[in-house]
Enzyme design. Structure first.
Site, PDB file in Angstrom:
ATOM      1  N   THR A  20     -12.840   4.555  10.692  1.00 35.43           N
ATOM      2  CA  THR A  20     -12.816   3.432  11.624  1.00 35.43           C
ATOM      3  C   THR A  20     -14.190   2.769  11.680  1.00 35.43           C
ATOM      4  O   THR A  20     -14.378   1.797  12.418  1.00 35.43           O
ATOM      5  CB  THR A  20     -12.401   3.878  13.045  1.00 35.43           C
ATOM      6  OG1 THR A  20     -13.354   4.815  13.541  1.00 35.43           O
ATOM      7  CG2 THR A  20     -11.017   4.509  13.037  1.00 35.43           C
ATOM      8  N   ARG A  21     -15.131   3.279  10.933  1.00 35.22           N
ATOM      9  CA  ARG A  21     -16.484   2.736  10.876  1.00 35.22           C
ATOM     10  C   ARG A  21     -16.832   2.422   9.417  1.00 35.22           C
ATOM     11  O   ARG A  21     -16.487   3.202   8.521  1.00 35.22           O
ATOM     12  CB  ARG A  21     -17.507   3.742  11.418  1.00 35.22           C
ATOM     13  CG  ARG A  21     -17.200   4.304  12.792  1.00 35.22           C
ATOM     14  CD  ARG A  21     -17.372   3.255  13.887  1.00 35.22           C
ATOM     15  NE  ARG A  21     -17.255   3.829  15.212  1.00 35.22           N
ATOM     16  CZ  ARG A  21     -16.116   3.958  15.892  1.00 35.22           C
ATOM     17  NH1 ARG A  21     -14.981   3.569  15.350  1.00 35.22           N
ATOM     18  NH2 ARG A  21     -16.096   4.473  17.103  1.00 35.22           N
ATOM     19  N   HIS A  31      -9.537  10.426  17.257  1.00 39.21           N
ATOM     20  CA  HIS A  31      -8.805   9.641  16.260  1.00 39.21           C
ATOM     21  C   HIS A  31      -7.988  10.590  15.391  1.00 39.21           C
ATOM     22  O   HIS A  31      -8.258  11.794  15.338  1.00 39.21           O
ATOM     23  CB  HIS A  31      -9.768   8.861  15.358  1.00 39.21           C
ATOM     24  CG  HIS A  31     -10.644   7.912  16.110  1.00 39.21           C
ATOM     25  ND1 HIS A  31     -11.735   7.289  15.540  1.00 39.21           N
ATOM     26  CD2 HIS A  31     -10.591   7.456  17.388  1.00 39.21           C
ATOM     27  CE1 HIS A  31     -12.317   6.509  16.422  1.00 39.21           C
ATOM     28  NE2 HIS A  31     -11.645   6.596  17.560  1.00 39.21           N
ATOM     29  N   HIS A  43     -22.022  -0.532  21.296  1.00 40.20           N
ATOM     30  CA  HIS A  43     -20.775   0.157  21.660  1.00 40.20           C
ATOM     31  C   HIS A  43     -20.436  -0.206  23.092  1.00 40.20           C
ATOM     32  O   HIS A  43     -21.277  -0.136  23.979  1.00 40.20           O
ATOM     33  CB  HIS A  43     -20.917   1.670  21.520  1.00 40.20           C
ATOM     34  CG  HIS A  43     -19.623   2.403  21.728  1.00 40.20           C
ATOM     35  ND1 HIS A  43     -19.139   2.703  22.984  1.00 40.20           N
ATOM     36  CD2 HIS A  43     -18.699   2.864  20.848  1.00 40.20           C
ATOM     37  CE1 HIS A  43     -17.976   3.331  22.865  1.00 40.20           C
ATOM     38  NE2 HIS A  43     -17.690   3.435  21.587  1.00 40.20           N
ATOM     39  N   LYS A  88     -23.531  10.387  19.316  1.00 35.89           N
ATOM     40  CA  LYS A  88     -22.076  10.235  19.317  1.00 35.89           C
ATOM     41  C   LYS A  88     -21.405  11.004  18.171  1.00 35.89           C
ATOM     42  O   LYS A  88     -20.194  11.227  18.200  1.00 35.89           O
ATOM     43  CB  LYS A  88     -21.673   8.759  19.258  1.00 35.89           C
ATOM     44  CG  LYS A  88     -21.778   8.061  20.600  1.00 35.89           C
ATOM     45  CD  LYS A  88     -21.209   6.649  20.543  1.00 35.89           C
ATOM     46  CE  LYS A  88     -19.715   6.629  20.831  1.00 35.89           C
ATOM     47  NZ  LYS A  88     -18.842   6.673  19.683  1.00 35.89           N
ATOM     48  N   HIS A 142     -15.252  10.565  29.069  1.00 40.00           N
ATOM     49  CA  HIS A 142     -14.677   9.215  29.094  1.00 40.00           C
ATOM     50  C   HIS A 142     -13.851   8.963  30.358  1.00 40.00           C
ATOM     51  O   HIS A 142     -13.004   8.080  30.376  1.00 40.00           O
ATOM     52  CB  HIS A 142     -13.773   9.020  27.877  1.00 40.00           C
ATOM     53  CG  HIS A 142     -14.496   8.938  26.561  1.00 40.00           C
ATOM     54  ND1 HIS A 142     -15.760   9.425  26.356  1.00 40.00           N
ATOM     55  CD2 HIS A 142     -14.101   8.424  25.370  1.00 40.00           C
ATOM     56  CE1 HIS A 142     -16.105   9.223  25.092  1.00 40.00           C
ATOM     57  NE2 HIS A 142     -15.125   8.605  24.480  1.00 40.00           N
ATOM     58  N   GLN A 171      -8.948  -0.499  18.329  1.00 38.83           N
ATOM     59  CA  GLN A 171     -10.328  -0.843  18.011  1.00 38.83           C
ATOM     60  C   GLN A 171     -10.679  -2.263  18.450  1.00 38.83           C
ATOM     61  O   GLN A 171     -11.824  -2.549  18.813  1.00 38.83           O
ATOM     62  CB  GLN A 171     -10.576  -0.693  16.503  1.00 38.83           C
ATOM     63  CG  GLN A 171     -10.513   0.734  15.995  1.00 38.83           C
ATOM     64  CD  GLN A 171     -11.611   1.627  16.555  1.00 38.83           C
ATOM     65  OE1 GLN A 171     -12.679   1.150  16.923  1.00 38.83           O
ATOM     66  NE2 GLN A 171     -11.361   2.920  16.622  1.00 38.83           N
TER      67      GLN A 171
END
Length: 429
Positions: A73-74, A107, A173, A183, A199, A294
């Site tokens: 995802t990055r 994820h 972020h 992170k 979170h 995302q």
């Protein structure tokens, strides 16, 4: 400025005709003029680490080494960075027992073909690569309690290796301040219980838990403490330009190198802007716009410069549709935006609730139009979004809501932009 603006969309671009927008404010980071080779930038950072001895010295007396990396995802350039890290070791790589741990957080796990795309065939064939699974207790080890009271469950590979290294890339972020650094540990390789506590709704609601801010940020503070307790010894973090090429690299002590990288990114990506009635943005294309989960990041960035009651247009391919089932189910469980905002802002903390909380916060104040091939009109409406099949249709819908004289911002690169509000700035014609 040019009258046609290209917007990142999946692996391609879509064009926006600025002539149809009237007076428009273009908000995008200044191009980074850096002609240095990416491998040279990384090598120099590794040879001159910040606040730490070199990897050559760190790897002298060890055998088992763990390298923690991003999932897909990055846009992490691991094909460049992982070999550079390993070449920095004291001995030849054949001497070491090297494991690569993918920091999936909550994820889904990466598939083999995705690993080959992210890391390349050579890395996949040479090294053991492990997906972190936050919900699998057999993978986890109890590292004790953080000062917040959160129980620190981390992947047990951290206690089974002599040296822990992480790599990552730094961008704003939307609630941790910046990505990268700590992170990689929390949420990257933490257990589900630990991530949910970090979170939790009250943390997400903190005015300090916002993009491009670390000061007083309760989420950042806890992540930084977790990295220290998890014995993260050395990091390599990179900054990327709009072509996702490395323009800066920061190696060494996890706190000092990450802080320096964040300061660099803030200088590189900060742009003065005024609030407008309509903001047109993206999630900066693939892989960041692979799913709606995302895309909340791009929406949140746009919310910083749209007037209350305004319209956000976000163009995102969403090839994986919504992306996270929990995220989708939480939204679909509510009958109105008001109910969604109320439920998501209250305990308890559940998987993906934070993402819905931030989306609900935007939905309560603004109309959001989604331009997407991956999510159709019927599903968009269930998710409290307005659907458009093209950017042109989205613009027409936005003007029908705000009127033909509405002020407009175009922010092509979404979540990798840091808009700094200055309502005295005149829109550029």
């Amino acid at each position: 400025m040019g009258r046609v603006q290209k917007l990142p969309y999946g692996k391609r671009f879509i064009e926006l005709d600025l002539n149809k927008l009237g007076s428009v404010q273009l908000v995008e980071p200044n191009p980074v003029l850096n002609e240095r080779d990416e491998e040279v930038i990384v090598r120099e950072a590794l040879e001159h680490p910040m606040g730490s001895i070199s990897l050559k010295e760190l790897t002298k007396g060890v055998k088992k080494i763990l390298i923690i990396t991003n999932d897909n995802t990055r846009p992490m350039p691991s094909k460049i960075t992982i070999p550079a890290i390993i070449r920095s070791f004291y001995w030849d790589e054949r001497y070491y027992d090297i494991t690569i741990l993918i920091a999936n957080g909550l994820h889904r796990e990466m598939r083999e073909e995705e690993m080959r795309e992210q890391f390349g065939e050579e890395i996949c064939s040479k090294y053991r690569i492990v997906n972190h699974n936050a919900s699998d207790r057999t993978q986890l080890f109890d590292f004790g309690r953080l000062s917040s009271g959160n129980v620190l469950w981390l992947n047990k590979l951290l206690v089974e290796h002599d040296l822990i290294i992480s790599e990552g890339f730094i961008e704003p972020h939307f609630f941790a301040g910046y990505s990268g650094g700590r992170k990689s540990i929390l949420p990257g390789v933490a257990g589900e219980e630990t991530i949910l506590h970090n979170h939790r709704p009250e943390n997400i609601a903190s005015p300090y838990a916002t993009g491009a801010n670390l000061d007083g940020n309760p989420i950042h503070k806890e992540c930084q403490e977790a990295a220290k307790m998890g014995k993260l010894a050395f990091i390599l973090n990179v900054a990327l330009d709009r072509s996702k090429k490395i323009v800066g690299a920061f190696a060494g002590d996890p706190v000092k190198a990450h802080t320096c990288g964040c300061e660099y990114v803030k200088r590189m990506m900060s742009v003065a802007a005024k609030r407008t009635d309509i903001v047109i943005t993206t999630n900066n294309g693939y892989p960041l716009d692979r799913n709606l989960y995302q895309v909340v990041k791009g929406i949140d960035t746009a919310s910083k410069i749209v007037k209350e009651g305004g319209v956000i247009i976000v163009a995102a391919e969403c090839m994986e549709k919504v992306g996270h089932k929990n995220f989708e189910d939480l939204i679909l469980s509510c009958r109105s935006v008001e109910e969604l905002h109320c439920k998501m802002s209250s305990p308890p903390s559940t998987a993906d609730k934070w993402q819905v909380q931030i989306l609900a916060r935007a939905l309560k104040k603004y109309k959001i139009i989604l331009v997407s091939d991956g999510i159709d009109q019927a599903l968009s409406e269930k998710l409290f979004l307005i659907h458009a099949v093209s950017i042109e249709e989205a613009v027409k819908k936005a003007f029908s809501i705000k009127g033909t004289g509405a002020s407009v911002t175009v922010m092509p690169e979404g979540p990798v932009t840091i808009p700094v509000v200055n309502d005295e700035i005149r829109c550029l014609g």
